[in-house]
Write a protein that holds these residues in place. Structure first.
Motif, PDB file in Angstrom:
ATOM      1  N   LEU A   7       0.827  -1.221   0.000  1.00 19.84           N
ATOM      2  CA  LEU A   7       0.000   0.000   0.000  1.00 19.84           C
ATOM      3  C   LEU A   7       0.855   1.262   0.000  1.00 19.84           C
ATOM      4  O   LEU A   7       1.751   1.428   0.828  1.00 19.84           O
ATOM      5  N   SER A  55      -1.641   3.097  -4.637  1.00 26.67           N
ATOM      6  CA  SER A  55      -1.348   1.777  -5.190  1.00 26.67           C
ATOM      7  C   SER A  55      -1.460   0.752  -4.070  1.00 26.67           C
ATOM      8  O   SER A  55      -1.512   1.099  -2.891  1.00 26.67           O
ATOM      9  N   THR A  57      -3.332  -2.748  -2.200  1.00 26.22           N
ATOM     10  CA  THR A  57      -4.698  -3.144  -1.843  1.00 26.22           C
ATOM     11  C   THR A  57      -4.888  -3.169  -0.332  1.00 26.22           C
ATOM     12  O   THR A  57      -3.952  -3.438   0.428  1.00 26.22           O
ATOM     13  N   ARG A  59      -7.671  -5.116   2.014  1.00 22.75           N
ATOM     14  CA  ARG A  59      -8.776  -6.063   2.037  1.00 22.75           C
ATOM     15  C   ARG A  59      -9.214  -6.302   3.476  1.00 22.75           C
ATOM     16  O   ARG A  59      -8.389  -6.423   4.377  1.00 22.75           O
ATOM     17  N   ASP A  64     -12.131  -6.242  -1.139  1.00 21.80           N
ATOM     18  CA  ASP A  64     -11.312  -5.094  -1.517  1.00 21.80           C
ATOM     19  C   ASP A  64     -12.049  -3.821  -1.111  1.00 21.80           C
ATOM     20  O   ASP A  64     -13.180  -3.579  -1.547  1.00 21.80           O
ATOM     21  N   ALA A  66     -11.166  -0.710  -1.799  1.00 16.81           N
ATOM     22  CA  ALA A  66     -10.908   0.432  -2.683  1.00 16.81           C
ATOM     23  C   ALA A  66     -12.175   1.120  -3.187  1.00 16.81           C
ATOM     24  O   ALA A  66     -12.238   2.358  -3.214  1.00 16.81           O
TER      25      ALA A  66
END
Length: 249
Positions: A7, A55, A57, A59, A64, A66
């Motif tokens: 991340l 950039s 992820t 979770r 996810d 995002a």
């Protein structure tokens, strides 16, 4: 429960966190420590959805995060107690707590308030007092209680002991001990290293936005060179870490 992979995040074009890998398991307390400006608050804000991931992820229980705005992340089971508490000063303790439960059914409000008051009996005495009239310790209790009103599975706490008297720090840690017993996971940013490393299961150390060390909190306590070189705390000035029993006595 929480899995962060490579991340990076920041503000506008400024990147303040670079390639972080971090994990929090169910019922686990994880400490995120490091000097000022290391990226700790940005990490919590990114998990909560208030800072954009550039950039990598994030979770949560396999999902996810995002695409999800902050309010949807609360519904997933993530709640944040922010640095500086950020209460509504012209609202009462009760009203501040009610705001924290906006994502839950109305019939859950009374039950969750009772739960908060059981953790922090002092708030029952200040229930109708305005937020701006509370002491720093009382404000921190409200901030944690407000987050708990959302019934989180993961509680993010930013600078729990900042500016608090030792007695109030102990009260807050005693509450977290009870929450751990209920299965709630905690990701904790904390300046009080002895408390953080005594209470947590594992620790991650950030410096200048990068992960420089991770491992068990027991191993971190044994690494006085790590404490001195990364965090600037002389070993001779650090009190012996309290045990779990001491924290709950």
């Amino acid at each position: 429960m929480l899995n962060i992979d490579n991340l990076s995040c920041g503000y506008g074009s400024a990147v303040v966190l670079h390639g972080l890998n971090l994990q929090v398991n169910a019922s686990e307390v994880v400490a995120l420590i490091g000097p000022n400006g290391a990226g700790k608050t940005s990490t919590l804000q990114c998990i909560a959805g208030h800072v954009r991931a550039q950039s990598g992820t994030v979770r949560f229980n396999g999902k996810d995060l995002a695409p999800l705005p902050p309010q949807k992340r609360v519904l997933e089971g993530i709640a944040l107690s922010p640095e500086g508490r950020k209460l509504f000063g012209d609202m009462t303790v009760r009203e501040n707590l009610v705001v924290g439960g906006y994502s839950r059914p109305r019939e859950a409000t009374a039950r969750n308030i009772e739960r908060v008051l059981d953790l922090f009996p002092r708030l029952g005495e200040r229930f109708d007092s305005l937020g701006r009239t509370l002491s720093g310790g009382e404000q921190q209790m409200v901030a944690i209680g407000r987050a708990l009103m959302a019934e989180p599975k993961l509680l993010l706490i930013d600078e729990l002991s900042l500016g608090l008297m030792p007695k109030n720090v102990d009260i807050c840690y005693q509450a977290l001990q009870k929450l751990r017993g209920e299965g709630i996971a905690v990701l904790l940013v904390e300046q009080n290293l002895s408390k953080a490393l005594a209470f947590s299961d594992r620790a991650y150390v950030l410096d200048s936005g990068r992960l420089v060390w991770s491992g068990t909190s027991e191993a971190a306590r044994a690494r006085r060179d790590l404490v001195e070189s990364i965090l600037g705390h002389a070993a001779s000035a650090d009190p012996a870490p309290a045990s779990h029993e001491e924290l709950t006595s």
